[in-house]
Enzyme design. Structure first.
Site: not given
Ligand code: SF4
Length: 312
Positions: A130, A188, A242, A246
């Site tokens: 990191d 997505c 986020c 997902c």
């Molecule tokens: S990171 Fe996950 S939530 Fe974002 S677009 Fe890709 S699949 Fe979809």
């Protein structure tokens, strides 16, 4: 007879790493250009350390002269706990629930490097977790561990994005992984749609200045901009929105690494308790915790802002 690369992967598995890939050191010219464009937009906010030596971030041989190979590891950190819905508490990002991952990964990588040296006495390596200027997600994708999602985190097919990454830069030539995982984000947009501040300004590009994680962890200002305070959504330290939305995180699996089990009060922290902490109590409570990054003043600023956001 097993090759050194095969032995390294076997040892890495025995040490508890969930995924390991090995790639040749190369200059990341295209990625360096993207980094420079991102910096030019000031998307890094006040993270001035990001501005330093972008060429070094793109060229591991500048970070570790003689580097020939990069061993990239991923360690699953998912534990099956949930935040409390309680107005006196603040949510903590999953990555910071247990012991500091820097310590856990470094310890394992030191053992892995010692093993490599025991197999080849000419081996020299540099461990990165990191904090070193290296494009860890890019190398992880190149090594076939996963792909970088539209939210800019690395996604693995088998553990989702709940993985910590670490690397060893090594002076030896090894056998390399050439199979990449293709981008499975498809059409997505769940992470872009869910981000309350619109921090994912376009697929794969995050404006840190709008990001709740950046604000609650990296920003050193004594107060948040109003847009951040108004959109905290209960987050005290970091933000997982986020990643929580997902669809690839439905493949999450509990980790076997006991040090990532949540510490008491670290999933949803009591805001009044945070505000009452003395420097001594703070140092004691967050010893060997990744939550130390904000320092006490930052954590108390976050708690104050969260309380304020709830009064509105
Ligand atoms: S990171 Fe996950 S939530 Fe974002 S677009 Fe890709 S699949 Fe979809």
């Amino acid at each position: 007879m097993a090759s050194l690369s095969e032995k390294i992967k076997q040892k890495s598995f025995e040490l508890g790493f969930h995924k390991t890939g090995i790639v040749r050191v190369e200059s990341l010219t295209e990625e360096e250009n993207h980094l420079r464009e991102w910096l030019a937009e000031n998307y890094h906010g006040e993270m001035q350390w990001m501005e330093r030596e972008p060429e070094k971030r793109a060229a591991p041989e500048l970070l570790f002269p003689g580097a020939r190979s990069i061993i990239v590891v991923a360690l699953n950190y998912f534990t099956p706990f949930e935040h409390e819905e309680n107005s006196s508490k603040g949510k903590v990002s999953r990555y910071a629930w247990g012991d500091d991952y820097h310590d856990v990964l470094k310890e394992k990588l030191r053992e892995l490097l010692a093993f490599i040296k025991s197999e080849n006495e000419a081996a020299e390596g540099k461990i990165c977790v990191d904090t070193a200027p290296i494009m860890d997600k890019v190398w992880a994708a190149r090594a076939g561990l996963g792909w970088i999602g539209k939210h800019s985190n690395l996604i693995t097919k088998d553990y989702g994005s709940w993985v910590f990454l670490g690397e060893i830069l090594l002076n030896l030539e090894l056998e390399y992984d050439t199979d990449k995982v293709s981008d499975h984000c498809g059409s997505c947009t769940a992470c872009l749609d869910a981000c309350p501040t619109g921090a994912i300004v376009e697929p794969y590009i995050v404006d840190s200045r709008k990001c709740l994680s950046y604000a609650t962890i990296e920003l050193r200002a004594p107060e948040f901009p109003d847009e951040i305070t108004e959109n905290l959504n209960g987050w005290l330290y970091g933000c997982d929105i986020c990643q929580d939305v997902c669809p690839w995180n439905r493949f999450e699996k509990p980790t076997m690494e006991e040090r990532f089990a949540p510490r008491t009060g670290n999933v949803s922290a009591d805001l009044d308790e945070i505000l009452a902490l003395s420097p001594e109590k703070y140092a004691e409570k967050f010893r060997r915790s990744a939550m130390k990054r904000t320092k006490l003043a930052g954590l108390q600023r976050n708690a104050t802002a969260l309380k304020k956001s709830r009064k509105k």
